[in-house]
Design a protein around this motif. Structure first.
Motif, PDB file in Angstrom:
ATOM      1  N   HIS A  13       0.774  -1.237   0.000  1.00 57.34           N
ATOM      2  CA  HIS A  13       0.000   0.000   0.000  1.00 57.34           C
ATOM      3  C   HIS A  13       0.803   1.282   0.000  1.00 57.34           C
ATOM      4  CE1 HIS A  13      -3.596  -2.366   0.610  1.00 57.34           C
ATOM      5  NE2 HIS A  13      -2.930  -3.047   1.519  1.00 57.34           N
ATOM      6  N   LEU A  14       2.044   1.213   0.420  1.00 53.36           N
ATOM      7  CA  LEU A  14       2.805   2.452   0.506  1.00 53.36           C
ATOM      8  C   LEU A  14       3.839   2.502  -0.614  1.00 53.36           C
ATOM      9  CD1 LEU A  14       3.318   2.493   4.360  1.00 53.36           C
ATOM     10  CD2 LEU A  14       1.646   3.783   3.050  1.00 53.36           C
ATOM     11  N   HIS A  15       4.015   3.669  -1.181  1.00 57.83           N
ATOM     12  CA  HIS A  15       4.842   3.783  -2.391  1.00 57.83           C
ATOM     13  C   HIS A  15       6.168   4.459  -2.066  1.00 57.83           C
ATOM     14  CE1 HIS A  15       1.087   2.691  -4.238  1.00 57.83           C
ATOM     15  NE2 HIS A  15       0.515   3.750  -3.705  1.00 57.83           N
ATOM     16  N   PHE A  16       6.999   3.738  -1.323  1.00 62.27           N
ATOM     17  CA  PHE A  16       8.298   4.320  -0.961  1.00 62.27           C
ATOM     18  C   PHE A  16       9.122   4.644  -2.200  1.00 62.27           C
ATOM     19  CE2 PHE A  16       7.166   2.405   3.095  1.00 62.27           C
ATOM     20  CZ  PHE A  16       7.495   3.433   3.958  1.00 62.27           C
ATOM     21  N   ASP A  17       8.921   3.877  -3.256  1.00 56.05           N
ATOM     22  CA  ASP A  17       9.683   4.128  -4.482  1.00 56.05           C
ATOM     23  C   ASP A  17       9.316   5.454  -5.145  1.00 56.05           C
ATOM     24  OD1 ASP A  17       7.197   2.754  -4.747  1.00 56.05           O
ATOM     25  OD2 ASP A  17       7.595   2.557  -6.892  1.00 56.05           O
ATOM     26  N   LYS A  18       8.135   5.971  -4.812  1.00 59.09           N
ATOM     27  CA  LYS A  18       7.719   7.240  -5.444  1.00 59.09           C
ATOM     28  C   LYS A  18       8.178   8.472  -4.659  1.00 59.09           C
ATOM     29  CE  LYS A  18       3.497   5.741  -7.755  1.00 59.09           C
ATOM     30  NZ  LYS A  18       2.034   5.907  -7.703  1.00 59.09           N
ATOM     31  N   VAL A  19       8.704   8.243  -3.462  1.00 59.13           N
ATOM     32  CA  VAL A  19       9.154   9.377  -2.653  1.00 59.13           C
ATOM     33  C   VAL A  19      10.504   9.845  -3.190  1.00 59.13           C
ATOM     34  CG1 VAL A  19       9.798  10.156  -0.345  1.00 59.13           C
ATOM     35  CG2 VAL A  19       7.890   8.556  -0.644  1.00 59.13           C
ATOM     36  N   THR A  20      10.485  10.956  -3.904  1.00 68.91           N
ATOM     37  CA  THR A  20      11.706  11.425  -4.559  1.00 68.91           C
ATOM     38  C   THR A  20      12.161  12.740  -3.930  1.00 68.91           C
ATOM     39  OG1 THR A  20      10.264  12.499  -6.146  1.00 68.91           O
ATOM     40  CG2 THR A  20      11.217  10.388  -6.797  1.00 68.91           C
ATOM     41  N   LEU A  21      13.387  13.108  -4.256  1.00 67.75           N
ATOM     42  CA  LEU A  21      13.889  14.431  -3.901  1.00 67.75           C
ATOM     43  C   LEU A  21      13.742  15.293  -5.150  1.00 67.75           C
ATOM     44  CD1 LEU A  21      17.169  13.839  -1.898  1.00 67.75           C
ATOM     45  CD2 LEU A  21      15.159  15.081  -1.104  1.00 67.75           C
ATOM     46  N   GLN A  22      12.884  16.279  -5.077  1.00 67.78           N
ATOM     47  CA  GLN A  22      12.644  17.127  -6.252  1.00 67.78           C
ATOM     48  C   GLN A  22      13.450  18.413  -6.128  1.00 67.78           C
ATOM     49  OE1 GLN A  22       8.465  17.968  -6.986  1.00 67.78           O
ATOM     50  NE2 GLN A  22       8.952  19.751  -8.253  1.00 67.78           N
ATOM     51  N   PRO A  23      14.417  18.629  -7.027  1.00 71.94           N
ATOM     52  CA  PRO A  23      15.146  19.899  -6.985  1.00 71.94           C
ATOM     53  C   PRO A  23      14.265  21.026  -7.511  1.00 71.94           C
ATOM     54  CG  PRO A  23      16.058  18.437  -8.688  1.00 71.94           C
ATOM     55  CD  PRO A  23      14.837  17.764  -8.143  1.00 71.94           C
ATOM     56  N   VAL A  24      14.297  22.153  -6.845  1.00 72.09           N
ATOM     57  CA  VAL A  24      13.492  23.294  -7.298  1.00 72.09           C
ATOM     58  C   VAL A  24      14.410  24.256  -8.043  1.00 72.09           C
ATOM     59  CG1 VAL A  24      12.032  25.221  -6.565  1.00 72.09           C
ATOM     60  CG2 VAL A  24      11.935  23.032  -5.339  1.00 72.09           C
ATOM     61  N   HIS A  25      13.981  24.676  -9.212  1.00 72.62           N
ATOM     62  CA  HIS A  25      14.749  25.642 -10.004  1.00 72.62           C
ATOM     63  C   HIS A  25      13.957  26.938 -10.065  1.00 72.62           C
ATOM     64  CE1 HIS A  25      17.360  22.364 -11.100  1.00 72.62           C
ATOM     65  NE2 HIS A  25      16.297  21.650 -11.426  1.00 72.62           N
ATOM     66  N   ALA A  26      14.521  27.990  -9.505  1.00 71.87           N
ATOM     67  CA  ALA A  26      13.822  29.277  -9.482  1.00 71.87           C
ATOM     68  C   ALA A  26      14.824  30.398  -9.375  1.00 71.87           C
ATOM     69  CB  ALA A  26      12.871  29.318  -8.283  1.00 71.87           C
ATOM     70  N   GLY A  27      14.445  31.553  -9.885  1.00 73.92           N
ATOM     71  CA  GLY A  27      15.307  32.724  -9.835  1.00 73.92           C
ATOM     72  C   GLY A  27      15.666  33.113  -8.404  1.00 73.92           C
ATOM     73  N   TRP A  28      14.699  33.012  -7.486  1.00 72.08           N
ATOM     74  CA  TRP A  28      14.967  33.417  -6.096  1.00 72.08           C
ATOM     75  C   TRP A  28      15.949  32.463  -5.412  1.00 72.08           C
ATOM     76  CZ3 TRP A  28      12.911  29.702  -2.711  1.00 72.08           C
ATOM     77  CH2 TRP A  28      11.840  28.931  -3.195  1.00 72.08           C
ATOM     78  N   TYR A 247      -0.454  31.700  -4.352  1.00 71.80           N
ATOM     79  CA  TYR A 247       0.917  31.199  -4.215  1.00 71.80           C
ATOM     80  C   TYR A 247       0.974  29.701  -4.545  1.00 71.80           C
ATOM     81  CZ  TYR A 247       5.525  30.278  -2.411  1.00 71.80           C
ATOM     82  OH  TYR A 247       6.833  29.884  -2.323  1.00 71.80           O
ATOM     83  N   ILE A 248      -0.009  28.964  -4.051  1.00 67.54           N
ATOM     84  CA  ILE A 248      -0.047  27.514  -4.298  1.00 67.54           C
ATOM     85  C   ILE A 248      -0.224  27.231  -5.794  1.00 67.54           C
ATOM     86  CG2 ILE A 248      -1.464  25.442  -3.902  1.00 67.54           C
ATOM     87  CD1 ILE A 248      -1.803  26.419  -0.983  1.00 67.54           C
ATOM     88  N   ARG A 249      -1.062  28.029  -6.451  1.00 67.35           N
ATOM     89  CA  ARG A 249      -1.230  27.872  -7.907  1.00 67.35           C
ATOM     90  C   ARG A 249       0.088  28.124  -8.643  1.00 67.35           C
ATOM     91  NH1 ARG A 249      -5.818  31.205  -7.097  1.00 67.35           N
ATOM     92  NH2 ARG A 249      -7.536  29.792  -6.661  1.00 67.35           N
ATOM     93  N   GLN A 250       0.767  29.180  -8.224  1.00 66.45           N
ATOM     94  CA  GLN A 250       2.054  29.512  -8.863  1.00 66.45           C
ATOM     95  C   GLN A 250       3.072  28.394  -8.691  1.00 66.45           C
ATOM     96  OE1 GLN A 250       3.900  33.086  -7.426  1.00 66.45           O
ATOM     97  NE2 GLN A 250       2.116  34.320  -7.977  1.00 66.45           N
ATOM     98  N   CYS A 251       3.119  27.823  -7.500  1.00 68.74           N
ATOM     99  CA  CYS A 251       4.111  26.768  -7.235  1.00 68.74           C
ATOM    100  C   CYS A 251       3.834  25.554  -8.107  1.00 68.74           C
ATOM    101  CB  CYS A 251       4.113  26.377  -5.758  1.00 68.74           C
ATOM    102  SG  CYS A 251       4.856  27.654  -4.729  1.00 68.74           S
ATOM    103  N   TRP A 252       2.571  25.332  -8.368  1.00 65.80           N
ATOM    104  CA  TRP A 252       2.242  24.227  -9.264  1.00 65.80           C
ATOM    105  C   TRP A 252       2.682  24.557 -10.697  1.00 65.80           C
ATOM    106  CZ3 TRP A 252       1.492  19.359  -9.754  1.00 65.80           C
ATOM    107  CH2 TRP A 252       0.936  18.858 -10.937  1.00 65.80           C
ATOM    108  N   GLN A 253       2.354  25.771 -11.132  1.00 72.28           N
ATOM    109  CA  GLN A 253       2.689  26.148 -12.511  1.00 72.28           C
ATOM    110  C   GLN A 253       4.195  26.209 -12.731  1.00 72.28           C
ATOM    111  OE1 GLN A 253       0.155  29.510 -12.599  1.00 72.28           O
ATOM    112  NE2 GLN A 253      -1.615  28.189 -13.007  1.00 72.28           N
ATOM    113  N   GLN A 254       4.926  26.734 -11.741  1.00 66.48           N
ATOM    114  CA  GLN A 254       6.361  26.960 -11.963  1.00 66.48           C
ATOM    115  C   GLN A 254       7.222  25.741 -11.665  1.00 66.48           C
ATOM    116  OE1 GLN A 254       7.271  30.587  -9.861  1.00 66.48           O
ATOM    117  NE2 GLN A 254       5.758  31.732 -11.021  1.00 66.48           N
ATOM    118  N   TYR A 255       6.822  24.949 -10.666  1.00 62.14           N
ATOM    119  CA  TYR A 255       7.706  23.838 -10.260  1.00 62.14           C
ATOM    120  C   TYR A 255       7.002  22.477 -10.292  1.00 62.14           C
ATOM    121  CZ  TYR A 255       8.967  28.146  -7.821  1.00 62.14           C
ATOM    122  OH  TYR A 255       9.176  29.463  -7.496  1.00 62.14           O
ATOM    123  N   GLN A 256       5.765  22.441 -10.739  1.00 62.80           N
ATOM    124  CA  GLN A 256       4.977  21.200 -10.666  1.00 62.80           C
ATOM    125  C   GLN A 256       5.011  20.637  -9.250  1.00 62.80           C
ATOM    126  OE1 GLN A 256       7.082  21.595 -13.621  1.00 62.80           O
ATOM    127  NE2 GLN A 256       5.164  22.654 -14.097  1.00 62.80           N
TER     128      GLN A 256
END
Ligand SMILES: *Cc1c(COP(=O)(O)O)cnc(C)c1O
Length: 308
Positions: A13-28, A247-256
């Protein structure tokens, strides 16, 4: 996770394989010389997401070891903990009861309906009576009681396991996470050496007892240094004004990056502010824990956010 039933739960039931480290790329980030990775614990499971599985695991293991006939816990109408407990008990086939703060309403929250659909019995408790949880527990001494929000040593011990999912934990200078009861933060702090800054972002307004609540759960003599930020509550627990939603919408659009409205949206916003203000200095490597909670977004009207 030595218990047999838990091995079944984990594998199936638990998806340990899907737990990833997502690098964020942003100007700030690049303009301030800071690197930021997000630990996507939200991907562990759509219902027992994020930290909830970790906090619950040893409580549930004890409940099965004691052969508890019924698990019980406390929470509000929007409690991710309530849903997670309901779902875990459903998988483990242990009857469970949720003692819910406040009166029953004609239109229960999505969270409570979901908990009920997993077989949790809901028992509403007046706000007055809810303040005295010990008295409620004493009425049902045969139940296995999990404290509200999983708060306690047992919960923190489970949360300490979160960082085992991060292979290169040494490189991070800062760890930032959203904070409710402080259980997850205590687990994280107890799992690392000193020399890292751990920052909890309170989802509540003026919950200044939080620092002490975290400190209480740390091993005796632990040389912990940690900070709790109280200025990013966006009006208080469960409040999600338009700027936060935007802000939450932006984070989705900019970084998925899908964030929840109660906890992680506020904490990620705080992270950006700390970097923009150079409170987190150039050269830092930041780990943001996405502690889950996306099921809570389902209480919004459909289509409010561009992801679900
Ligand atoms: C429950 C929850 C928290 C708070 O965890 P605590 O251990 O109570 O501090 C943080 N983020 C999310 C998404 C949660 O569901």
């Amino acid at each position: 996770m030595s218990n047999i039933k838990f091995d079944v739960l984990t594998a199936d039931h638990l998806h340990f394989d899907k737990v990833t480290l997502q690098p964020v790329h942003a100007g700030w980030l690049s303009s301030n010389g800071v690197a930021l990775d997000v630990l996507r614990l939200d991907r562990l499971h759509p219902v027992i997401s994020g930290n909830k599985w970790f906090k619950l695991q040893f409580y549930l293991q004890q409940a099965t070891q004691y052969g508890a006939g019924n698990v019980a816990t406390f929470g509000g109408a929007y409690s991710n903990h309530i849903v997670a407990a309901a779902f875990a008990c459903h998988l483990l086939q242990i009857p469970c009861t949720g003692f819910i703060r406040g009166e029953a309403t004609a239109t229960p929250s999505h969270t409570l309906l979901q908990a009920q659909s997993y077989g949790m019995q809901l028992q509403y408790v007046s706000r007055e009576a809810y303040k005295n949880k010990d008295a409620i527990q004493r009425q049902y001494p045969e139940y296995y009681w999990i404290p509200e929000g999983g708060y306690g040593f047992t919960g923190a011990r489970g949360a300490a396991g979160i960082l085992q999912l991060v292979t290169n934990i040494e490189k991070y200078t800062h760890i930032i996470a959203a904070t409710g009861t402080g259980t997850m933060l205590a687990g994280i702090i107890s799992a690392i050496n000193t020399g890292k800054q751990v920052v909890g972002v309170s989802a509540m307004k003026g919950n200044y007892a939080l620092h002490q609540q975290v400190a209480k759960l740390l091993p005796v003599g632990h040389p912990a240094h940690f900070d709790i930020l109280h200025d990013y509550h966006f009006g208080g627990y469960g409040k999600h004004p338009a700027p936060l939603m935007e802000y939450i919408r932006q984070c989705w659009q900019q970084y998925q990056l899908p964030l929840d409205i109660v906890y992680t949206g506020k904490a990620f916003f705080a992270t950006e502010q700390l970097i923009l203000s150079h409170t987190i200095p150039s050269g830092s490597d930041v780990l943001f824990i996405h502690s889950g909670g996306l099921q809570g977004n389902l209480s919004l009207p459909a289509g409010t956010l561009p992801f679900s």
